[in-house]
Design a protein around this motif. Structure first.
Motif, mmCIF file in Angstrom:
data_model
loop_
_atom_site.group_PDB
_atom_site.id
_atom_site.type_symbol
_atom_site.label_atom_id
_atom_site.label_comp_id
_atom_site.label_asym_id
_atom_site.label_seq_id
_atom_site.Cartn_x
_atom_site.Cartn_y
_atom_site.Cartn_z
ATOM 1 N N THR A 178 -6.048 0.519 -3.397
ATOM 2 C CA THR A 178 -4.694 0.191 -2.916
ATOM 3 C C THR A 178 -4.063 1.345 -2.145
ATOM 4 N N GLN A 179 -3.358 1.000 -1.078
ATOM 5 C CA GLN A 179 -2.436 1.965 -0.465
ATOM 6 C C GLN A 179 -1.059 1.302 -0.382
ATOM 7 N N ILE A 180 -0.069 1.990 -0.935
ATOM 8 C CA ILE A 180 1.321 1.527 -0.849
ATOM 9 C C ILE A 180 2.012 2.402 0.183
ATOM 10 N N SER A 181 2.583 1.797 1.205
ATOM 11 C CA SER A 181 3.268 2.604 2.230
ATOM 12 C C SER A 181 4.117 1.734 3.120
ATOM 13 N N ARG A 182 5.153 2.328 3.665
ATOM 14 C CA ARG A 182 5.795 1.688 4.807
ATOM 15 C C ARG A 182 4.718 1.497 5.869
ATOM 16 N N GLN A 188 -0.240 -0.412 -8.454
ATOM 17 C CA GLN A 188 -0.859 0.909 -8.643
ATOM 18 C C GLN A 188 -1.681 0.924 -9.937
ATOM 19 N N ARG A 189 -1.135 0.313 -10.979
ATOM 20 C CA ARG A 189 -1.860 0.308 -12.264
ATOM 21 C C ARG A 189 -3.089 -0.591 -12.215
ATOM 22 N N PHE A 190 -3.011 -1.679 -11.463
ATOM 23 C CA PHE A 190 -4.120 -2.638 -11.377
ATOM 24 C C PHE A 190 -5.331 -2.019 -10.669
ATOM 25 N N SER A 191 -5.073 -1.061 -9.782
ATOM 26 C CA SER A 191 -6.142 -0.528 -8.930
ATOM 27 C C SER A 191 -6.975 0.522 -9.654
ATOM 28 N N GLN A 192 -8.224 0.583 -9.294
ATOM 29 C CA GLN A 192 -9.077 1.650 -9.841
ATOM 30 C C GLN A 192 -8.818 2.952 -9.088
#
Ligand code: UDP
Length: 425
Positions: free
Chosen positions: A231-235, A307-311
């Motif tokens: 996962t990447q979290i970003s604008r 974020q928690r779901f991702s490895q």
């Protein structure tokens, strides 16, 4: 130890369970001489992006400590945001020529905001101006009685000079400036302070979630609970390189079944998001295992769960002021594969709390390595969480801000008492 005369209510006390009573007591001692001061923070968005994230916990906590703290947001026309996004891109190194008409919109918007905020800002004891958007306010508040601090959150290590020269004219007059990293700091005729950002471990974004809550969010977004997730979290911002993340994923999925989550929303002060989102969707094509999620601004619990779901969490930025998303993932025990830039370097200790990479190929190599060495992946995650506990929680950040306010208010004194020793035995 309890400080005499200090009102103890719930908010700060909750952090004692995570960082210890002493740390919280120390904050109360540092804040005691500052009680009753008026502090105002000014930035350009209440939602989206790291600055808003920090102010949303910093402001209530300072108030709880007895410092009257307000948060103001400057707004402007489309040209204003176009101009400030241009500043952002130029200050982080892109050669961007900003037309005079946009500069006039920037200055005009600041004049209008100054008319609205002047009386509050001029009477404040300390004003924190965040980033370039509201920087001209200082000049426009000539009756100020307090100290003014410019807080720069972006990577200014290699700015496009003409734009920095223009902006420097607005920030030179501040009493001090604060930077996230020593490499970002530019020569200015006032004291420069280095303060790294931090996260709130109890916020909706970072609090513990049950496995069912995590799974519930993942299923709602159509993720496969049995498939490894990156996962990447970003604008949706080019400096975050979401297209590079897709390339890295493609290089890995030939070897192992994967799903990729690219999740983010727009910040109200970022006009380029939609265009970048289109580029990301085009790059993702019709791959059913790439999930491009456009999230509303208040999706804190959802981001927490993703974020928690991702490895593995990726933050493959090519420029990064700090990268709170990195801290957030590390706090959740995830190793982070991050771009070897800016504040990511401060957090990702290469080979210990994650890996630093310079290309999609490098990111792919590290993703494959971690998925093959699961024990090492978990061990890195444990170290990552500990590293955040030691360095990037809000209590450390708040302590440094309080110390800065002491220093700036008494800079002419030879001696500043910070120890707050108690007499009540
Ligand atoms: N964030 C969010 N929603 C989004 C994208 C990001 O709430 O759609 C949050 C993210 O969790 C982090 C902050 O915004 O807390 C981004 O901060 P960071 O320092 O990583 O980057 P910035 O956006 O400030 O460049």
């Amino acid at each position: 130890m309890q400080c005499e005369g200090i009102q103890v209510n719930g908010l700060l006390q909750k952090y004692a369970q995570i960082v210890g009573e002493e740390v919280v007591d120390h904050l109360r001692q540092l804040a005691e001489p500052l009680r009753g001061l008026k502090v105002v923070h000014v930035n350009s968005t209440r939602e989206g992006g790291g600055v808003a994230e920090i102010l949303s916990w910093l402001v209530p906590l300072k108030n709880e400590l007895g410092i009257h703290t307000e948060w103001e947001v400057v707004t402007g026309s489309q040209e204003f945001y176009q101009c400030t996004k241009g500043f952002h891109n130029a200050l982080q190194g892109n050669r961007v020529e900003i037309p005079g008409s946009l500069l006039r919109a920037y200055e005009g918007a600041n004049e209008e905001n100054a008319d609205r905020l002047r009386s509050s800002l001029e009477e404040a004891d300390v004003v924190f101006i965040h980033d370039p958007q509201p920087a001209p306010l200082l000049r426009l508040c000539s009756g100020r009685r307090g100290k003014w601090i410019w807080r720069c959150h972006i990577d200014l290590s290699r700015p496009y000079r003409p734009v920095w020269k223009y902006l420097r004219g607005f920030v030179e007059g501040y009493d001090a400036s604060v930077w996230s990293l020593a490499q970002f700091a530019q020569p200015l005729p006032h004291p420069l302070y280095l303060i790294a950002p931090s996260i709130d471990p109890l916020s909706e974004k970072n609090r513990e979630l049950t496995p069912d809550e995590v799974l519930g969010v993942a299923v709602r977004f159509g993720l496969d609970p049995k498939r490894t997730a990156i996962t990447q979290i970003s604008r949706f911002d080019r400096f975050k390189d979401p297209v590079g993340v897709i390339r890295a994923y493609r290089l890995c999925k030939e070897y192992t079944p994967l799903q990729l989550v690219l999740a983010g929303g727009g910040a109200t002060d970022d006009p380029e998001g939609e265009q970048v989102l289109r580029e990301v969707r085009t790059a993702a094509g019709d791959d059913p295992h790439i999930h491009v999620l456009l999230l509303p601004a208040d999706s804190h619990r959802e981001i927490n769960a993703l974020q928690r779901f991702s490895q593995i969490v990726v933050q493959k930025s090519t420029r990064e002021g700090f990268g709170l998303t990195v801290t957030e993932a590390m706090w959740k025990g995830k190793p982070v594969i991050g771009g070897d830039v800016g504040g990511i370097r401060l957090q990702v200790v290469n080979h210990h709390t994650g890996f630093l990479v310079n290309s999609p190929e490098g990111a792919a190599l590290r993703i494959r390595y971690l998925l093959k060495h699961r024990e090492h992946m978990l061990e890195m995650g444990r170290k990552a969480r500990q590293f955040v506990r030691n360095n990037f929680l809000l209590t450390r950040h708040l302590r440094e801000y309080l110390t800065l306010v002491h220093a700036i208010r008494h800079e002419e004194r030879e001696r500043i008492e910070l120890n707050g020793l108690q007499s009540g035995l």
